[in-house]
Design a protein around this motif. Structure first.
Motif, PDB file in Angstrom:
ATOM      1  N   LEU A 130      39.655  46.970  16.255  1.00 24.94           N
ATOM      2  CA  LEU A 130      40.583  47.688  17.028  1.00 24.94           C
ATOM      3  C   LEU A 130      40.829  46.558  18.255  1.00 24.94           C
ATOM      4  O   LEU A 130      41.789  46.601  18.937  1.00 24.94           O
ATOM      5  N   LEU A 131      40.277  45.525  18.087  1.00 27.25           N
ATOM      6  CA  LEU A 131      40.227  44.488  19.141  1.00 27.25           C
ATOM      7  C   LEU A 131      41.443  43.671  18.706  1.00 27.25           C
ATOM      8  O   LEU A 131      42.046  43.887  17.658  1.00 27.25           O
ATOM      9  N   ASP A 132      41.641  42.874  19.741  1.00 32.81           N
ATOM     10  CA  ASP A 132      43.182  42.136  19.566  1.00 32.81           C
ATOM     11  C   ASP A 132      42.605  40.536  20.143  1.00 32.81           C
ATOM     12  O   ASP A 132      42.513  40.252  21.485  1.00 32.81           O
ATOM     13  N   TRP A 156      46.644  52.061  18.539  1.00 36.03           N
ATOM     14  CA  TRP A 156      47.066  51.144  17.426  1.00 36.03           C
ATOM     15  C   TRP A 156      48.360  51.520  16.478  1.00 36.03           C
ATOM     16  O   TRP A 156      48.842  50.374  16.596  1.00 36.03           O
ATOM     17  N   LEU A 216      38.220  48.037  26.517  1.00 41.62           N
ATOM     18  CA  LEU A 216      38.280  46.725  25.621  1.00 41.62           C
ATOM     19  C   LEU A 216      39.481  46.557  24.740  1.00 41.62           C
ATOM     20  O   LEU A 216      40.034  45.670  24.222  1.00 41.62           O
ATOM     21  N   LEU A 217      40.384  47.694  24.708  1.00 39.68           N
ATOM     22  CA  LEU A 217      41.732  47.609  23.985  1.00 39.68           C
ATOM     23  C   LEU A 217      42.622  46.806  24.990  1.00 39.68           C
ATOM     24  O   LEU A 217      42.367  46.384  26.150  1.00 39.68           O
ATOM     25  N   ARG A 269      50.840  49.672  18.729  1.00 34.73           N
ATOM     26  CA  ARG A 269      50.958  48.211  18.463  1.00 34.73           C
ATOM     27  C   ARG A 269      51.367  47.875  16.976  1.00 34.73           C
ATOM     28  O   ARG A 269      52.404  46.872  16.701  1.00 34.73           O
ATOM     29  N   VAL A 302      34.647  49.836  16.109  1.00 31.26           N
ATOM     30  CA  VAL A 302      35.825  49.359  16.918  1.00 31.26           C
ATOM     31  C   VAL A 302      36.067  47.945  16.680  1.00 31.26           C
ATOM     32  O   VAL A 302      36.950  47.699  17.229  1.00 31.26           O
TER      33      VAL A 302
END
Lengths: 358, 358
Positions: free
Chosen positions: B286-288, A260, A286-287, A263, B283
């Motif tokens: 945290l996704l993009d 995180w 999933l990142l 980014r 979570v």
DNA sequence: CTGAAAGCGCTTACAG
DNA sequence: CTGAAAGCGCTTACAG
């Protein structure tokens, strides 16, 4: 109102026989006549009788209950391990009581106390990072309640342990970063109070040494095993004059925090900085980019811990020698560390299976 | 070896007094002389005496234990709710036994049976999606064990319930998508066997109706509350001739699956498709791009459920009227649905706090 | 102020 | 084949 469960006495009354006979018939004792058995069993079913487990526990001094203490229930590594424990416990007639230490020494001692008070038959535990001593575990064992450690074990207490090879996996993971071309590799470790943290750190150090890469004190930072720790340490690392081009995080939760931060700071993974975690939690894939990680068999660790514990519980005599099982990990390479123009090592380019939990 | 806990009898023996006196002294009864009390209490401490809770349970027909059944322990919504339950339960001297139904009817019935057999004092439950009937809950209640539902409640059973306003939040969430410029909005719902799924779906439908937007059957797809369900449904939706430009998923786990599928398929969020989830799991941010979601106060839901349950347990008489508490949600807008050139509604542009779990 | 007895629900030698 | 009795660890009227 009030739970008025029906008892053996009530069945005896209705049938005009003695409690002893009812008890025996229910346990299918060979000394009871077929006719009596039938009558008892039928009435019991009709009344929906179920034996009072409390009374049994009092009698047998056995609760058929095992406790499990983990730092945090919503860490998927632990919740999956718990499912593994439950899997074997339930199938063998045991119930599982779950406790969270929240990494606190006091809370962990209170949990152990509670387990002793409640007369659990045994304990499975992964130690809190802020536990200063492990005397409370020794005391519990002394008192006759067997213990099995998994993941985070105590060196002060002799008993069965279920671990992964933290040192070797970390060594291999660090080598993977080196093979991807990283030359300035940092490590965000877990609390050094835990053996797993020290072992992972040593694996990292020895890999750098083997490949004659520079080691700098500022590149090894300690953090709690959580996301906030990772974020904080990443800011520190990237602010250094001599920035790392690769980061090995001692857990996925730490790695997610690092991810995180990187980014936020505008770094591209893996080109500016390659990143590797430890545990391979479901979310990691999933990142964007998906996180490379060292996968641990958490469910299986739970299963084996339960098996070892039940062995201790059901064999009254203390075993001559305790067992330490070391399970296999595997390196799950994904976008956060896989450089296109680097020699491909163990790439798994396909859709990672973990993206489809059932 | 063997747990040889010391008993009241042993203390009596060593002091040369009766068990009755020891028992009374330990409970600080007013009818015991100060001198005796002191001797007893001191020896008890020295021997590390702790009363056998099993014996007490047998006596009082009270176990000071409450059960909680959730579909899945590693869903953060549930694990956080469990922490809320534990928070109040422990502070009031109760222990919590955790069960997972894994959405299975059979498993849920077995769990309830286990709770009855173990003589728990009460049950907190969020119903499994594949539960066909709720008779097992009614039976338990009948048997004198009170129940509180949270999140997923049963209409067949009269008791306290702790919910959020699924209908209104879904209505508002859908309106948010509309405000962002979406005109063809699809919904991936949860299993229609659950009231929460139906209410969320109705909120969605009524918002479209209010704004006179088209409603198409193919745009409303049912899925299990998990990631795989979301992925599958997203593939179906995007394959339609008339593709949606916005998707409201009935849970974050579903939304995460949709998110993943959309990225695989090359769609950009929010411009091609805006996405909104429900629950706001940690979570999600945290996704993009980070996922917009309707946040539920899961910890508080757990707390209040426990409070209501303890009330039922400790007031023997059945209350005249049961309570349904409806807690507040709030819309957490993030990148997956916030279009730059659309009128800003409730944007929270700052770093979401959830990115820093402790 | 203290003790003997009964009882919570069950099992299991011990007698018949 | 069946029953009466003791006992698991505790509490609590009931007597003194």
């Amino acid at each position: 109102m009030g739970k008025t469960s029906i008892t053996i006495k009530e069945i005896a009354r209705q049938l005009g026989i003695s409690k002893s006979t009812v008890s025996r018939a229910l346990r299918d004792s060979s000394e009871i006549s077929g006719a009596t058995k039938e009558r008892v069993i039928e009435l019991a079913r009709k009344l929906n009788y179920s034996p009072n487990p409390i009374a049994l526990s009092l009698l047998k001094n056995q609760t058929h209950t095992i406790g499990i203490i983990v730092p945090d229930i919503d860490n998927p590594f632990f919740s999956t391990a718990i499912s593994g424990v439950e899997d074997v416990a339930y199938s063998r007639g045991y119930h599982v009581m779950i406790y969270q230490s929240h990494e606190s020494y006091e809370r962990e001692m209170a949990d152990v106390r509670h387990i002793a008070d409640r007369r659990a038959d045994g304990l499975i535990v992964s130690v809190a990072s802020r536990s200063l001593h492990h005397q409370h575990f020794a005391d519990l064992q002394e008192g006759g309640i067997p213990i099995v450690f998994f993941d985070r074990a105590s060196n002060e207490v002799q008993t069965h342990k279920v671990l992964v090879d933290d040192y070797t996996s970390s060594f291999a993971g660090t080598e993977h970063l080196i093979e991807q071309g990283c030359r300035k590799i940092a490590h965000v470790s877990g609390p050094m109070s835990l053996a797993i943290s020290r072992n992972r750190c040593n694996g990292y150090r020895d890999a750098l040494r083997k490949h004659k890469l520079p080691q700098r004190d500022e590149w090894v930072l300690e953090a709690e095993y959580n996301q906030a720790g990772g974020t904080e340490r990443a800011y520190q690392l990237m602010a250094l004059r001599e920035r790392p081009d690769g980061i090995f995080a001692a857990s996925d939760r730490i790695a997610i925090g690092v991810h995180w931060a990187l980014r936020q700071l505008g770094y591209r993974m893996p080109d500016d900085v390659a990143l590797l975690g430890f545990s391979d939690l479901g979310v990691s894939s999933l990142l964007d980019p998906p996180l490379s990680s060292i996968a641990q068999p958490s469910f299986e660790m739970g299963r084996q811990s339960a098996e070892l514990l039940l062995e201790l519980i059901e064999n009254k005599s203390t075993p001559v020698t305790y067992e330490t099982r070391v399970l296999k990990t595997h390196l799950q390479v994904r976008g956060s560390s896989l450089k296109i123009n680097a020699p491909v090592v163990q790439a798994s380019a396909e859709i990672p299976e973990e993206s489809y939990p059932s």
